[in-house]
Motif scaffolding. Structure first.
Motif: not given
Length: 296
Positions: A85-101
């Protein structure tokens, strides 16, 4: 990837069955034992809000903690079964992950989505040791690599951060028009296939220290609430649904308009999301009670 996963699990199951048949008769119940463990892990995910549109892409800065409890029973020299039995979190953010170039990532940079998702997982896996132990727990090897595979059920609830900094549950909003277009929305209870490998090190007669990495193949593309295309405003029933469903515009010159028109790609709907758990465990062996023979 699906063929590779199927082949891997089939091979692991075949090895387990062969080893079990060959050794179960030589491993008496007096040598079987149980253990309980606690784990401290790192958690990541593969999905639509990552640096590259690839299942191998993840953002290490998005790593979040995961904790777990487990119970393991050893059946044979190489075979164990574990419930966790486990508990955890995942997360994501386009502003920090995606490269605008990056031309392939620019639409996701302008899409500007973000999410976090708390996951509670209950799993059952079979463990196959690459080094066998035909003796009792006291004479177990000092160092044992292993592989595992099984099934799990998990509860998740993706949330997005609004302009005020508050986190809002996204599933009830129907951010891709699910509440109107008849498809319904995704379930918060899901099934996954956990598999991976690890090593155990014998600290003393009662404790093992372990390191493990495990992938979770899910059957949903909505761990991040992003899957299909942008929906028309008429299918987004609330202001919050429009805010998260249409995208939080980054451009001040109207450049974003060509990215979030209805029908334009919002996510890669042909690929399910994954998450990965990596970390350390401390396991305490519950010494089996040995019954003394009775003499008359």
């Amino acid at each position: 990837m699906k063929k590779l996963l199927t082949l891997t699990l089939t091979l692991v199951l075949a090895l387990v069955l062969v080893a079990n048949q060959a050794s179960a008769q030589q491993f008496s119940k007096r040598k079987q034992y149980n253990s309980v463990g606690v784990s401290l892990n790192a958690m990541n995910y593969f999905g639509d809000i990552v640096p590259k549109p690839s299942i191998t892409s993840l953002r290490f800065a998005a790593t979040r903690p995961n904790i777990g409890l487990s119970f393991t029973h050893r059946f044979a020299p190489r075979i164990s079964a574990r419930g966790s039995l486990s508990y955890g979190r995942i997360t994501g953010d386009d502003a920090k992950a995606a490269d605008d170039t990056d031309p392939d990532a620019k639409y996701r940079y302008n899409r500007n989505m973000n999410f976090r998702n708390d996951i509670v997982e209950l799993s059952a896996v079979g463990i196959f040791d690459l080094i066998e132990n035909r003796n009792n727990y006291l004479k177990r090897p000092d160092f044992v690599p292993y592989v595992f595979g099984g099934v799990s059920v998990f509860h998740h609830n993706p949330k997005g951060q609004d302009a005020s900094g508050n986190f809002v549950a996204l599933q009830p909003l129907g951010t891709e028009g699910q509440r109107v277009n008849g498809d319904g929305t995704y379930g918060l209870w899901q099934i996954s296939i956990p598999f991976g490998g690890g090593v155990r090190y014998k600290l003393n007669k009662s404790f093992d220290l372990g390191f493990e990495i495990g992938w979770r193949k899910t059957f949903t593309d909505y761990l991040d609430d992003v899957s299909g295309n942008f929906a028309p405003d008429a299918q987004l029933l609330t202001d919050q649904a429009k805010y998260f469903g249409r995208g939080i515009t980054r451009s001040t010159q109207g450049e974003f308009a060509r990215f979030n028109e209805p029908g334009q790609m919002r996510g890669k709907s042909n690929e399910d999301d994954w998450y990965i758990v990596t970390g350390f465990s401390l396991n305490y062996i519950l010494a089996p009670r040995v019954k003394s023979p009775k003499f008359r």
